[in-house]
Design a protein around this motif. Structure first.
Motif, PDB file in Angstrom:
ATOM      1  N   SER A   4       0.847  -1.192   0.000  1.00 14.29           N
ATOM      2  CA  SER A   4       0.000   0.000   0.000  1.00 14.29           C
ATOM      3  C   SER A   4       0.881   1.238   0.000  1.00 14.29           C
ATOM      4  CB  SER A   4      -0.873   0.028   1.256  1.00 14.29           C
ATOM      5  OG  SER A   4      -0.069   0.281   2.391  1.00 14.29           O
ATOM      6  N   GLY A   5       0.263   2.356  -0.338  1.00 16.18           N
ATOM      7  CA  GLY A   5       0.987   3.618  -0.324  1.00 16.18           C
ATOM      8  C   GLY A   5       1.574   3.908   1.048  1.00 16.18           C
ATOM      9  N   ALA A   6       0.767   3.705   2.080  1.00 13.30           N
ATOM     10  CA  ALA A   6       1.235   3.999   3.434  1.00 13.30           C
ATOM     11  C   ALA A   6       2.446   3.136   3.789  1.00 13.30           C
ATOM     12  CB  ALA A   6       0.108   3.773   4.440  1.00 13.30           C
ATOM     13  N   GLU A   7       2.384   1.880   3.436  1.00 13.14           N
ATOM     14  CA  GLU A   7       3.501   0.992   3.761  1.00 13.14           C
ATOM     15  C   GLU A   7       4.776   1.432   3.022  1.00 13.14           C
ATOM     16  OE1 GLU A   7       2.963  -3.105   2.609  1.00 13.14           O
ATOM     17  OE2 GLU A   7       4.588  -3.797   3.895  1.00 13.14           O
TER      18      GLU A   7
ATOM     19  N   ALA B 175       9.859  12.031  -2.863  1.00 14.98           N
ATOM     20  CA  ALA B 175       8.632  12.452  -3.539  1.00 14.98           C
ATOM     21  C   ALA B 175       7.573  11.375  -3.325  1.00 14.98           C
ATOM     22  CB  ALA B 175       8.882  12.659  -5.027  1.00 14.98           C
ATOM     23  N   ASP B 176       6.450  11.771  -2.721  1.00 13.32           N
ATOM     24  CA  ASP B 176       5.313  10.854  -2.591  1.00 13.32           C
ATOM     25  C   ASP B 176       4.460  11.010  -3.842  1.00 13.32           C
ATOM     26  OD1 ASP B 176       2.949   9.548  -2.102  1.00 13.32           O
ATOM     27  OD2 ASP B 176       2.722  10.260  -0.032  1.00 13.32           O
ATOM     28  N   GLU B 177       4.689  10.108  -4.804  1.00 13.15           N
ATOM     29  CA  GLU B 177       3.916  10.146  -6.061  1.00 13.15           C
ATOM     30  C   GLU B 177       2.843   9.059  -6.058  1.00 13.15           C
ATOM     31  OE1 GLU B 177       4.564  11.596  -9.579  1.00 13.15           O
ATOM     32  OE2 GLU B 177       6.571  12.456  -9.326  1.00 13.15           O
TER      33      GLU B 177
ATOM     34  N   ALA C  72       2.292   4.001  -5.780  1.00 11.53           N
ATOM     35  CA  ALA C  72       1.287   2.977  -5.440  1.00 11.53           C
ATOM     36  C   ALA C  72       0.088   3.200  -6.381  1.00 11.53           C
ATOM     37  CB  ALA C  72       0.885   3.050  -3.967  1.00 11.53           C
ATOM     38  N   LYS C  73      -1.066   3.502  -5.823  1.00 11.30           N
ATOM     39  CA  LYS C  73      -2.326   3.725  -6.561  1.00 11.30           C
ATOM     40  C   LYS C  73      -2.353   3.280  -8.046  1.00 11.30           C
ATOM     41  CE  LYS C  73      -4.708   6.900  -3.526  1.00 11.30           C
ATOM     42  NZ  LYS C  73      -3.964   7.583  -2.478  1.00 11.30           N
ATOM     43  N   GLY C  74      -1.867   4.119  -8.962  1.00 10.31           N
ATOM     44  CA  GLY C  74      -2.005   3.787 -10.386  1.00 10.31           C
ATOM     45  C   GLY C  74      -1.095   2.675 -10.882  1.00 10.31           C
TER      46      GLY C  74
HETATM   47  C1  PLP Z   1      -3.480   7.397  -1.034  1.00  8.05           C
HETATM   48  C2  PLP Z   1      -2.192   8.007  -0.690  1.00  8.05           C
HETATM   49  C3  PLP Z   1      -1.323   7.426   0.245  1.00  8.05           C
HETATM   50  C4  PLP Z   1      -1.680   6.178   1.010  1.00  8.05           C
HETATM   51  O1  PLP Z   1      -1.835   5.097   0.154  1.00  8.05           O
HETATM   52  P1  PLP Z   1      -2.652   3.809   0.677  1.00  8.05           P
HETATM   53  O2  PLP Z   1      -2.484   2.816  -0.425  1.00  8.05           O
HETATM   54  O3  PLP Z   1      -4.056   4.256   0.873  1.00  8.05           O
HETATM   55  O4  PLP Z   1      -2.009   3.379   1.932  1.00  8.05           O
HETATM   56  C5  PLP Z   1      -0.102   8.032   0.473  1.00  8.05           C
HETATM   57  N1  PLP Z   1       0.238   9.153  -0.165  1.00  8.05           N
HETATM   58  C6  PLP Z   1      -0.565   9.754  -1.060  1.00  8.05           C
HETATM   59  C7  PLP Z   1      -0.116  10.989  -1.752  1.00  8.05           C
HETATM   60  C8  PLP Z   1      -1.822   9.205  -1.344  1.00  8.05           C
HETATM   61  O5  PLP Z   1      -2.639   9.807  -2.213  1.00  8.05           O
END
Ligand code: PLP
Length: 450
Positions: A132-135, A265-267, A294-296
């Motif tokens: 996940s993004g958080a991880e 950078a949190d992308e 993460a996400k995309g």
């Molecule tokens: C959604 C998001 C996260 C967290 O990602 P998860 O997969 O929900 O843990 C972290 N940083 C940004 C910029 C996000 O949009």
């Protein structure tokens, strides 16, 4: 049995509202959700989905909604994209898990190789995968602390980084993310972000003044020599699609470089063609030391990545990084399918095109409706900020009301923003133009009615 047998791009690309929204089947399931799932897990639009693909989401009552959300910037390639489906189907029949740390498999390595190639900067890189993004954000911080031997992490106003203990501590907004969930992780420091629309002395001075304030606060309140990492979203996502004033990010990156601070950078939300570049950092030529994605990345399968300089990542001892599921083989295959699709279908170009269609129409809406205070964004990451007309006072009830009315007409939109007054638009990059235009027409009508 549903009337449609398959999701993906073969779904009819049309808005179709055949019941009130939510319809009776969705309402029945929502009542069950209320009894079985805690209310802390909120619901933007209580329709229960049976199929999705291209630019639509289809619900249990047969309604087909125009999707301006992409499951929060996840289905950039569209839901059930053919290359993703084909690869995942093959993989699920071959094997579903070994744990990459126990007995590895090639697709994980391929994803790492591809990310090392396509992320900004031509230095030597390493990538490891998570769920996940958080991880991934947590791991980036962990790595930066280890590499520098320092503890402090600097983050920005309006930043969002996740919901785990550390990432919730890194996140700016209290309600709903932090309220009642403390105490928070230590050694997190927050500094100003160059938010052009709300900068007190105006957008022209924003980049320079915000950077000076941020750097001064770091020097005075933390001490640059104590900072392990500066962590920033190149466009703040949950915070309201705030594109920092041009010049701000390069100035911060330069400060990091001069002080031996790892620039992360949190992308997670901006990556994978969303902003009209493969990564949002490319817009100002930024080269982060670590990029978190993460996400995309995998069309909806859970996957995240930390990609960084080899000299930082190679310092971590064997066994210091990992996790049971990180880089699951289904998710890795999905990511390879996503990367193929972005390239083959020129989704970077499609994202730019979406921005070129949306921005002028939204600016025209803003001109006629002073309730729209700002129109902003890049590529297919676009937002409007709602204000009390004639002021900059945030107008969250208007944002909520517009979203509700859009939903009733079969247009799925999301809200965002520190003040809850932003409507954000994140269509799948494969959305056909006629749906994009139809969605904007609905929005135009509803905004003018408010
Ligand atoms: C959604 C998001 C996260 C967290 O990602 P998860 O997969 O929900 O843990 C972290 N940083 C940004 C910029 C996000 O949009």
């Amino acid at each position: 049995m549903s009337t449609v047998t398959q999701g993906g791009p073969s779904l009819p690309q049309e808005r179709r509202v055949v019941t009130e929204i939510p319809g009776p089947k969705s309402r029945e399931m929502f009542a069950r959700k209320q009894a079985a799932v805690p209310p802390g897990i909120g619901t933007t639009l209580p329709v229960f989905v049976t199929h999705a693909g291209g630019g639509v989401v289809v619900d249990a009552d047969g309604n087909s909604l125009i999707d301006f959300g992409s499951g929060i910037a996840v289905t950039n390639v569209g839901n059930a994209a053919p290359r993703v489906v084909e690869r995942v189907q093959r993989q699920v029949a071959d094997f579903t898990h070994t744990c990459f740390m126990i007995t590895p498999y090639e697709s994980y390595v391929q994803v790492a190789e591809r990310l090392n190639e396509i992320t900004p900067g031509d230095h030597e890189k390493r990538t490891f995968l998570l769920n996940s993004g958080a991880e991934a954000v947590e791991n980036a911080v962990k790595v930066a602390r280890h590499a520098t031997g320092r503890q402090a992490v600097v983050v920005f106003d309006h930043g969002y980084h996740g919901r785990t203990l550390l990432t919730m501590s890194l996140t700016a907004k209290n309600m709903p993310y932090k309220q009642g969930f403390g105490p928070f992780a230590p050694e997190v420091y927050r500094v100003p972000l160059a938010y052009p629309f709300r900068w007190p002395s105006g957008p022209e001075n924003c980049a320079e003044e915000a950077a000076a304030q941020a750097i001064d606060q770091i020097n005075k309140q933390v001490g640059a020599e104590n900072v392990a990492a500066v962590l920033i979203e190149p466009i703040a996502g949950e915070g309201g699609f705030i594109e920092p004033a041009k010049g701000f990010l390069p100035r911060i990156a330069e400060f990091c470089k001069a002080n031996g601070i790892v620039f992360i950078a949190d992308e997670v939300q901006t990556g994978f063609a969303r902003t009209g570049d493969l990564f949002a950092c490319e817009d100002e030529g930024l080269v982060p030391d670590i990029i978190v994605t993460a996400k995309g990345i995998a069309g909806g399968l859970p996957l995240a990545a930390v990609t960084g300089r080899a000299e930082i990542l190679d310092r971590i001892h064997v066994g210091g990084l990992g996790g049971t599921y990180g880089g699951n083989p289904l998710a890795c295959e999905a990511a390879l399918g996503v990367l193929e699709t972005i390239e083959a279908d020129d989704l970077v170009g499609r994202a730019r095109h979406i921005g070129e269609v949306m921005l002028p129409r939204l600016r025209a809406i803003a001109e006629k409706n002073p309730i729209v205070g700002d129109v902003r964004g890049r590529g297919a990451m676009i937002a409007i900020e709602l204000v009390v007309p004639g002021t900059k006072e945030p107008h969250p009830t208007a944002a909520g009301e517009i979203a509700k009315r859009c939903h009733a007409e079969g247009l799925l939109v999301l809200t965002a923003g520190t003040y809850g007054n932003v409507l954000r638009f994140l269509p799948p990059l494969v959305m056909p133009d006629h749906l994009l235009e139809e969605g904007l027409t609905i929005l135009e009508k509803i905004v003018s009615e408010i």
